[in-house]
Design an enzyme around this catalytic site. Structure first.
Site, PDB file in Angstrom:
ATOM      1  CG  ASP A 102     -52.496  -8.926 -75.895  1.00 50.82           C
ATOM      2  OD1 ASP A 102     -51.860  -9.136 -76.947  1.00 50.82           O
ATOM      3  OD2 ASP A 102     -52.622  -7.800 -75.387  1.00 50.82           O
ATOM      4  CB  CYS A 140     -44.750  -6.018 -88.266  1.00 50.44           C
ATOM      5  SG  CYS A 140     -45.157  -5.011 -86.826  1.00 50.44           S
ATOM      6  CG  ASP A 154     -46.807 -11.481 -84.186  1.00 48.40           C
ATOM      7  OD1 ASP A 154     -45.920 -11.404 -85.051  1.00 48.40           O
ATOM      8  OD2 ASP A 154     -47.785 -10.715 -84.144  1.00 48.40           O
ATOM      9  CB  ALA A 177     -53.066 -13.993 -78.893  1.00 48.75           C
ATOM     10  CB  ALA A 178     -54.540  -8.720 -78.803  1.00 49.84           C
ATOM     11  N   PRO A 179     -54.275  -8.583 -82.071  1.00 47.61           N
ATOM     12  CG  PRO A 179     -54.821  -7.616 -84.123  1.00 47.61           C
ATOM     13  CD  PRO A 179     -53.658  -7.872 -83.217  1.00 47.61           C
ATOM     14  N   GLY A 180     -55.619 -10.917 -82.905  1.00 46.32           N
ATOM     15  CA  GLY A 180     -56.192 -12.239 -83.069  1.00 46.32           C
ATOM     16  C   GLY A 180     -56.053 -12.874 -84.436  1.00 46.32           C
ATOM     17  N   GLY A 181     -55.541 -12.152 -85.421  1.00 48.30           N
ATOM     18  CA  GLY A 181     -55.482 -12.696 -86.773  1.00 48.30           C
ATOM     19  C   GLY A 181     -54.701 -13.989 -86.878  1.00 48.30           C
ATOM     20  CE  LYS A 182     -48.593 -12.398 -87.094  1.00 52.12           C
ATOM     21  NZ  LYS A 182     -49.313 -11.109 -86.864  1.00 52.12           N
TER      22      LYS A 182
END
Length: 319
Positions: free
Chosen positions: A145, A245, A191, A122-127
């Site tokens: 994370d 990405c 992710d 999950a980090a850094p947390g945007g999604k």
């Protein structure tokens, strides 16, 4: 824009592979993989000021901001707003700044209030914070994370963005099913860790310093393990969204092909339409002499450009 970086054998290998995966000419790729991409600003509907007030403020101060198609809370910044001023709003938890490609996995996940949702890395947390906003903080959000500093920073940011988290976990994602043994989730975001080719800046002489095929191969095994764990933790009828990405098919189509081959109750869902001018192309039919499951053409690869980072997204349904 011409690059002054020496055209080494590694440079040519990277461009040849990436050109084959994207259908873009090598010189066009050099142009597309240079410089910083524009940010998007997502109005945080969990903030006490409320989503409408934040949007009114954004458009009042920067009327040239461009709404992101498919995400009513988000706006493409480009050069329409001074980045430093947007950072001030982000520090207050009013907006979250990220490249617009990062919105696509959450659009595909389509989280709903009342669901139990896991973000495995999950980090850094945007999604994760976008998921919470779409759920309206209603339901259970589990954030994992493996890196403690990243996890602790995300915990602090969750407070800034008024995100309610059911559980913060600190485990390696590929072994998470050993830690969560009696819980199943409605939706899971994978992710995945990757080589990050979509973020390469080919103006830099050291852009490919850590890039090699061996590293790609290491990641493809990790990513396949993460997908297998997600499958085990998903309830029947649930959804997994896988994203990276990077551009390498070994890290994108290949793990999806493997997980589909292992579980005949998995299917590939069509993705939502691409926002704005993002170039979203179907997943590849084959790579390096290996043919992929035909359903992988329902997955999508965002091509790199001036506003969108390269990204890959796949949505899987457990029947």
């Amino acid at each position: 824009m011409a690059s002054s970086v020496p055209r080494t054998a590694k440079w040519r290998q990277f461009l040849d592979r990436t050109s084959a995966a994207t259908g873009l000419r090598a010189e066009e790729l050099v142009d597309r993989l240079q410089g910083a991409r524009a940010s998007s600003a997502r109005a945080n509907r969990l903030h006490p000021d409320g989503r409408d007030a934040i949007v009114d403020r954004l458009l009042g101060e920067w009327p040239a901001l461009e709404p992101v198609h498919g995400d009513p809370d988000s706006f493409l910044c480009s050069d329409a707003a001074p980045y430093t001023e947007l950072i001030d709003l982000a520090d207050e938890g009013l907006v979250y700044l990220q490249n617009a490609s990062s919105l696509l996995p959450v659009m595909a996940l389509d989280p709903q209030p009342g669901e139990r949702i896991l973000d495995m890395a999950a980090a850094p947390g945007g999604k994760a914070f976008n998921i919470a906003a779409r759920m309206g903080n209603e339901g259970e959000l589990w954030l994992n994370d493996a890196a403690r500093p990243r996890l602790e920073k995300m915990q602090r940011l969750a407070g800034t963005y008024h995100v309610e988290v059911h559980a913060f976990l600190e485990h390696k994602a590929q072994y998470l099913d050993k830690e969560i043994t009696d819980t199943r989730f409605d939706r899971i975001l994978v992710d995945a860790q990757c080589t990050g080719e979509g973020r390469f800046d080919l103006r830099r002489r050291n852009a490919l310093q850590h890039w090699n095929l061996s590293r790609i191969e290491t990641y493809t095994h990790l990513q396949t393990k993460m997908l297998e764990v997600a499958y085990r933790l998903l309830r029947p009828g649930g959804r997994i969204v896988y994203s990276t990405c990077t551009i390498a098919p070994e890290e994108n189509e290949a793990p999806i092909h493997r997980i589909l081959g292992r579980h005949d109750d998995l299917d590939v869902e069509a993705l939502p339409p691409s926002p704005n001018d993002a170039d979203l192309i179907p997943g590849l039919k084959s790579w390096d002499g290996h043919r992929f499951d035909a359903r992988i053409q329902r997955t999508g690869r965002v091509l790199p450009g001036a506003r969108f980072e390269a990204f890959y997204v796949a949505s899987l349904l457990k029947r």
